[in-house]
Design a protein around this motif. Structure first.
Motif, mmCIF file in Angstrom:
data_model
loop_
_atom_site.group_PDB
_atom_site.id
_atom_site.type_symbol
_atom_site.label_atom_id
_atom_site.label_comp_id
_atom_site.label_asym_id
_atom_site.label_seq_id
_atom_site.Cartn_x
_atom_site.Cartn_y
_atom_site.Cartn_z
ATOM 1 N N VAL A 192 29.769 -20.708 16.763
ATOM 2 C CA VAL A 192 31.012 -21.078 16.091
ATOM 3 C C VAL A 192 31.965 -21.849 17.006
ATOM 4 C CG1 VAL A 192 32.155 -18.864 16.531
ATOM 5 C CG2 VAL A 192 32.768 -20.189 14.522
ATOM 6 N N THR A 193 31.972 -21.544 18.296
ATOM 7 C CA THR A 193 32.867 -22.297 19.187
ATOM 8 C C THR A 193 32.351 -23.721 19.368
ATOM 9 O OG1 THR A 193 31.655 -21.274 21.005
ATOM 10 C CG2 THR A 193 33.832 -20.392 20.531
ATOM 11 N N LYS A 196 33.106 -25.753 16.240
ATOM 12 C CA LYS A 196 34.480 -26.261 16.187
ATOM 13 C C LYS A 196 34.609 -27.524 17.024
ATOM 14 C CE LYS A 196 39.162 -24.899 17.505
ATOM 15 N NZ LYS A 196 39.886 -25.844 16.647
ATOM 16 N N ALA A 221 34.239 -22.914 4.092
ATOM 17 C CA ALA A 221 35.215 -22.813 5.172
ATOM 18 C C ALA A 221 35.249 -24.115 5.968
ATOM 19 C CB ALA A 221 34.875 -21.633 6.079
ATOM 20 N N LEU A 222 34.085 -24.689 6.216
ATOM 21 C CA LEU A 222 34.031 -25.968 6.920
ATOM 22 C C LEU A 222 34.699 -27.056 6.097
ATOM 23 C CD1 LEU A 222 30.464 -26.405 8.430
ATOM 24 C CD2 LEU A 222 32.614 -26.062 9.637
ATOM 25 N N GLU A 224 37.013 -26.687 3.876
ATOM 26 C CA GLU A 224 38.456 -26.482 3.859
ATOM 27 C C GLU A 224 39.090 -26.988 5.146
ATOM 28 O OE1 GLU A 224 39.806 -22.479 2.987
ATOM 29 O OE2 GLU A 224 41.303 -22.745 4.581
ATOM 30 N N GLU A 225 38.422 -26.718 6.242
ATOM 31 C CA GLU A 225 39.007 -27.027 7.535
ATOM 32 C C GLU A 225 38.942 -28.509 7.868
ATOM 33 O OE1 GLU A 225 40.122 -24.375 9.416
ATOM 34 O OE2 GLU A 225 40.919 -25.683 10.967
ATOM 35 N N TYR A 226 37.849 -29.176 7.465
ATOM 36 C CA TYR A 226 37.609 -30.503 8.039
ATOM 37 C C TYR A 226 37.534 -31.665 7.055
ATOM 38 C CZ TYR A 226 36.535 -27.771 12.184
ATOM 39 O OH TYR A 226 36.612 -26.918 13.254
ATOM 40 N N ARG A 263 33.624 -16.257 -0.852
ATOM 41 C CA ARG A 263 33.804 -16.443 0.581
ATOM 42 C C ARG A 263 34.247 -15.150 1.236
ATOM 43 N NH1 ARG A 263 37.539 -21.511 1.567
ATOM 44 N NH2 ARG A 263 37.609 -20.619 3.662
ATOM 45 N N LEU A 266 38.061 -13.589 7.146
ATOM 46 C CA LEU A 266 38.670 -12.735 8.156
ATOM 47 C C LEU A 266 39.988 -12.252 7.604
ATOM 48 C CD1 LEU A 266 38.342 -14.517 11.571
ATOM 49 C CD2 LEU A 266 37.409 -12.336 10.888
ATOM 50 N N LEU C 254 37.728 -16.056 17.494
ATOM 51 C CA LEU C 254 38.559 -15.979 16.292
ATOM 52 C C LEU C 254 39.187 -17.325 15.973
ATOM 53 C CD1 LEU C 254 40.196 -12.511 16.861
ATOM 54 C CD2 LEU C 254 38.814 -13.172 14.909
ATOM 55 N N GLU C 255 39.638 -18.003 17.014
ATOM 56 C CA GLU C 255 40.295 -19.287 16.768
ATOM 57 C C GLU C 255 39.325 -20.336 16.270
ATOM 58 O OE1 GLU C 255 42.143 -20.179 20.435
ATOM 59 O OE2 GLU C 255 43.720 -18.689 20.104
ATOM 60 N N ALA C 256 38.048 -20.179 16.605
ATOM 61 C CA ALA C 256 37.073 -21.198 16.199
ATOM 62 C C ALA C 256 36.621 -21.026 14.762
ATOM 63 C CB ALA C 256 35.863 -21.146 17.121
ATOM 64 N N VAL C 257 36.986 -19.924 14.133
ATOM 65 C CA VAL C 257 36.536 -19.700 12.766
ATOM 66 C C VAL C 257 37.250 -20.666 11.836
ATOM 67 C CG1 VAL C 257 36.509 -18.061 10.848
ATOM 68 C CG2 VAL C 257 36.009 -17.291 13.163
ATOM 69 N N PRO C 258 36.509 -21.453 11.069
ATOM 70 C CA PRO C 258 37.172 -22.448 10.210
ATOM 71 C C PRO C 258 37.714 -21.808 8.946
ATOM 72 C CG PRO C 258 34.812 -22.605 9.936
ATOM 73 C CD PRO C 258 35.042 -21.530 10.958
ATOM 74 N N GLY C 259 38.577 -22.544 8.295
ATOM 75 C CA GLY C 259 38.986 -22.211 6.925
ATOM 76 C C GLY C 259 39.863 -20.989 6.798
ATOM 77 N N ARG C 260 40.846 -20.865 7.648
ATOM 78 C CA ARG C 260 41.683 -19.685 7.491
ATOM 79 C C ARG C 260 42.984 -20.021 6.813
ATOM 80 N NH1 ARG C 260 41.617 -17.090 13.302
ATOM 81 N NH2 ARG C 260 42.575 -15.372 12.177
ATOM 82 N N ARG C 261 43.062 -21.228 6.342
ATOM 83 C CA ARG C 261 44.342 -21.632 5.776
ATOM 84 C C ARG C 261 44.518 -21.293 4.310
ATOM 85 N NH1 ARG C 261 44.368 -27.406 7.507
ATOM 86 N NH2 ARG C 261 42.973 -26.843 9.155
#
Lengths: 332, 276, 266
Positions: A192-193, A196, A221-222, A224-226, A263, A266, C254-261
């Protein structure tokens, strides 16, 4: 839909078939996609959705998998791809279209140093003398932000970590600064790091190179993020399309809604029963009548299984969905 | 056709049933045909010697008037059965031994045994067979024995490589956790999933062995006359190549046809698009 | 006071790689899992998490240290692996593996595979075993009809559920799930996890879940460890670690986990 800037790729109502027994089966039917210049589009699909076939259709490599376009249109930079012959596609790949995938990692020849790999790749598509090709390779390595570029060039793939190898693969796809990079599950096997850092790199590259990105994944999640736009594919058809934030926060198709609900996040603790769909996505050849999501759809009614797979229709100003009951289910 | 497979790529499938049936047919045809023939295998008829192929003698007659067609029909089951025996025994023995070697956890033991296997497998088949026959004299037993003694190692190598991969595959680990004994794991999980590679080799081997037996018989070192055998028939006929070419060409052609038949069957059986 | 299902004391595992040098896959790891607990092991590739749980299962030999499963030393049980009577008692740890496509023998239907397990472990007659197997498969959502198809025709999620049924049919005391959802489509992941948790509730099973996905661990476990390069970097209550991590490495994960928004849909 903003058509101010010329879209790089437009796919409309695409049908792709593969031979089966004595006839053929559709693996895509009703697939739609628009990649605007400079946008980052998420292509979301699970197994059997046809997302890899759609990529191949855009890249012109369907024939390598015994598949062919049997309906609909693909336009690349405004030109109709049904008139393309092999050399047209060959010219496009690399200069306009780039491709990176899980399989590309295996495509790094373990007996070639990074330098030779890139120089070879560069000279395969551009008429360069050795010195220019070497310069090209160095620039490519620096572009993907690999430190100590000269040292990296002399390493063999087995000496590099997974993330570094993926950067090399990206570098070789970007040698000619294509207008569009199709990344098919580029980070699935990565930690995961590392994921990113690779995704951040891709985002930076879209800005610095003025490049569009199609990120193919099953991971919302990907997306959403990117990504800033998203297309959702189910059983060979596009079921929803729009801006990422809008679609994920306010889905207008039951499948999208179900995907979002499933989904694991966390911060959430409980597993609720709404978090999974019964059954499995239908495989090509087993698509049901009418809307292909009907058997698993919590909002399905009789009207849903009549007719063919519904087409994408506009519901909000920049949103399109293939759910014929979307207004009743989701409101207006 | 990844899409039709849940995204999984399909390994080429090689199965047994069709192949053995396909070989049974010529064997049965040969056995039955030679029995039904109005001519005996050794009915000589000097007056009719060297007659050309005709309606009454489809393959002509040989130098002492025996009907060639009947002899060829009788020879087919012999050639095929000898090849089948000389391939099946090493195949079965070698595959099982190879599977046992492959799952041995000790890397040291595995590499030692594999070195031994490679040495045995490296013995050239034809030379070894000639050597054995030189010692024990001509005859099918010596020949088949020679083939078995060298060939099993080749199958063992193939099967051992396949079994080594299976040693750490998840369903074998699951079986260990479930308390299966190693013999049970071998029988249930390892051998069924590792013999396919050896089977592909076996099809090829059938042709090789068949030709080896025919060649050695051609040299006079194989079957003992008057047993009908295709290689021996070519040997007998070669003296009369000018006068009666059919005596060599027809048995020879039969060998070719049988080889092609076996090869075609094996190709069909290995078709990657076949559903198991 | 509940018993300790798993007690690991200063465990180290060293392998000799094919090139000849040594790899320390696990270094001086200690941890405890209470009976009936759902325990998480988190780490990236090379962290040693898979090796650790394979030692618990008895598939890998420890180089140093002690591992006890309900008071029995795992090494003792390993040596007796070959003898049938001991095996039946010693193997009370079962596993569900990461790759559903190599978890089942391609020549056995799910029904055959699970029936065999029931027959061996529960000593029932052939017919009773088949019925029990069919029931076990129904419980994980595989109909009797589907259970008679070869694995080739099943999806990843279905295969994983069959693996679970097979593991549960052996009546384990501890179930290890090694990346159970990594190879499965997102819409089917929660189902597997729910089935796993259901097994704890219904059978009082102790479960160890290995995952690189922090959300999976967060949803299922109450205690966890974070591993890096063979060592335990952080250990404690899951909720604590995921909201207030003390180790910098955990923080980075934790910070690398995507999509927490985006917020969950109401």
């Amino acid at each position: 839909m903003s058509d101010v800037v010329d879209p790089v790729v437009v796919v409309r109502n695409l049908t792709v078939s593969v031979p089966h027994d004595s006839g053929s089966i559709a693996v895509l039917d009703g697939a739609e996609l628009t990649v605007n210049s400079g946008s980052r589009l998420g292509l979301v699909g699970e197994s059997g959705s046809g997302k890899s076939m759609l990529c191949r259709a855009i890249l012109g490599t369907l024939h390598r998998h015994d598949a062919r376009v049997s309906g609909g249109t693909i336009h690349i930079q405004g030109r109709d791809a049904s008139f393309f012959n092999d050399s047209d596609w060959h010219r496009l790949r690399g200069t306009v279209l780039g491709y990176v995938s899980q399989a590309s990692l295996a495509g790094l020849n373990p007996t070639l140093t990074v330098r030779r790999h890139l120089v070879h790749a560069a000279r395969a598509v551009m008429a360069l003398d050795t010195r220019s090709a070497e310069r090209c390779a160095l620039e490519a390595i620096e572009m993907v932000e690999l430190p100590r570029a000269n040292r990296i060039l002399d390493e063999y793939p087995s000496q590099l970590s997974g993330g570094m190898r993926q950067r090399v693969v990206i570098a070789s796809a970007l040698l000619q600064r294509p207008k569009l990079l199709v990344a098919d599950e580029p980070t699935t096997a990565l930690d995961v790091t590392v994921q990113k850092s690779i995704m951040d790199l891709l985002v930076r590259l879209t800005t610095s190179l003025g490049m569009s990105l199609v990120l193919v994944t099953h991971d919302l999640a990907l997306v959403e993020e990117y990504t800033n736009e998203v297309v959702v594919l189910y059983a060979g058809a596009t079921v929803e399309a729009g801006r990422t934030g809008d679609v994920l926060n306010d889905p207008r198709h039951p499948y999208t809604q179900a995907l979002q609900s499933s989904r694991l996040r966390l911060g959430d603790k409980k597993l609720t029963s709404g978090m999974w769909l019964p059954g499995a996505p239908p495989q090509p050849g087993e698509w049901p009548q009418g809307c292909r999501f009907t058997p698993r759809c919590p909002h399905a009614q009789d009207v849903c299984s009549s007719g063919g797979q519904p087409r994408l229709e506009a519901v909000l100003s920049v949103r399109r969905t293939a759910c014929i009951r979307s207004e009743e289910v989701f409101g207006t | 056709m990844a899409a039709l497979n849940n995204g999984r790529r399909r390994r080429p499938r090689v199965t047994t049933h069709g192949a053995f049936l396909a070989l049974a047919i010529p064997i049965i045809v040969g056995l039955v045909g030679s029995r039904l023939s109005p001519y005996g295998l050794n009915d000589t008829s000097v007056g009719e010697a060297f007659s050309k192929p005709s309606f009454s003698h489809p393959f002509g007659t040989d130098q002492i008037g025996r009907d060639v067609f009947t002899r060829v029909l009788a020879a087919i089951p012999i050639n095929l059965t000898v090849a089948l025996v000389a391939v099946t025994i090493p195949f079965v023995v070698g595959t099982v031994i190879g599977a046992i070697i492959g799952v041995t956890p000790s890397r040291w033991v595995r590499s030692t045994v594999e070195t031994v296997l490679e040495s045995v497998a490296a013995l050239p088949l034809t030379l070894f067979a000639l050597a054995v026959v030189a010692i024990v004299g001509p005859g099918l037993t010596g020949l088949i024995g020679a083939v078995i003694v060298t060939n099993w190692a080749r199958y063992a190598r193939i099967s051992s490589a396949a079994a080594t991969k299976l040693r750490t595959i998840e369903y074998v680990e699951a079986a260990r956790l479930l308390g299966y004994s190693w013999p049970r794991i071998l029988v249930r999980h390892v051998v069924p999933n590792s013999f396919r590679e050896a089977l592909a080799y076996a099809y090829n081997d059938l042709v090789v062995v068949m030709l080896l037996v025919a060649s050695l018989s051609f040299l006079g070192l194989g079957v003992v006359p008057p047993t009908p055998e295709l290689g021996a028939m070519i040997r007998d006929g070669r003296l009369f190549l000018g006068k009666a070419p059919w005596l060599t060409l027809l048995p020879g052609g039969t060998i070719v046809v049988l080889s092609v038949l076996i090869t075609r069957v094996s190709i069909k059986q290995s078709d990657p698009n076949r559903v198991v | 006071m509940t018993e300790l299902a798993v007690e690991v004391t200063d465990l180290s595992v060293r392998f000799k790689s094919s090139r000849g040098h040594f790899v320390d896959a696990v270094r001086h790891v200690s941890l405890e899992v209470q009976a009936g607990e759902v325990f998480g092991v988190v780490g990236e590739s090379g962290s040693g998490k898979s090796t650790l749980v394979r030692v618990l299962a008895g598939l890998v030999k420890p180089t140093d240290g002690k591992v006890q499963i309900f008071g029995h030393d795992v090494n003792e049980s390993r040596r007796l692996f070959g003898r049938r009577s001991q095996r039946l008692n010693a193997s009370n740890v079962q596993m569900v593996f990461q790759d559903p496509y190599s978890s089942l023998n391609p020549y056995l239907t799910p029904l055959q595979a699970v029936t065999e397990v029931v027959r061996i472990r529960q000593r029932l007659s052939r017919r009773d075993s088949r019925e029990a197997a069919a029931a076990a498969l129904e419980e994980v959502g595989i109909s009797k009809a589907r259970a008679q198809h070869k694995p080739l025709s099943l999806s990843g999620g279905q295969l994983q559920r069959v693996s679970l049924a097979r593991a549960l049919a052996a009546n384990p005391e501890i179930l290890i799930a090694d990346e159970p959802t990594s190879a499965i489509d997102q819409s089917m992941q929660a189902r597997i996890l729910e089935l796993l948790l259901g097994a704890t509730r219904d059978r009082g099973l102790t479960i160890v879940i290995v995952s690189h996905d922090l959300a999976v661990i967060g949803h299922t476990t109450s205690k966890m460890v974070v591993m890096k390069a063979g060592e335990v970097v952080e250990a404690g209550a899951t909720d604590e670690i995921l909201t207030r991590p003390s180790a910098a490495y955990t923080q980075r994960l934790l910070e690398a986990v995507p999509g927490r928004r985006s917020r969950p849909l109401g």
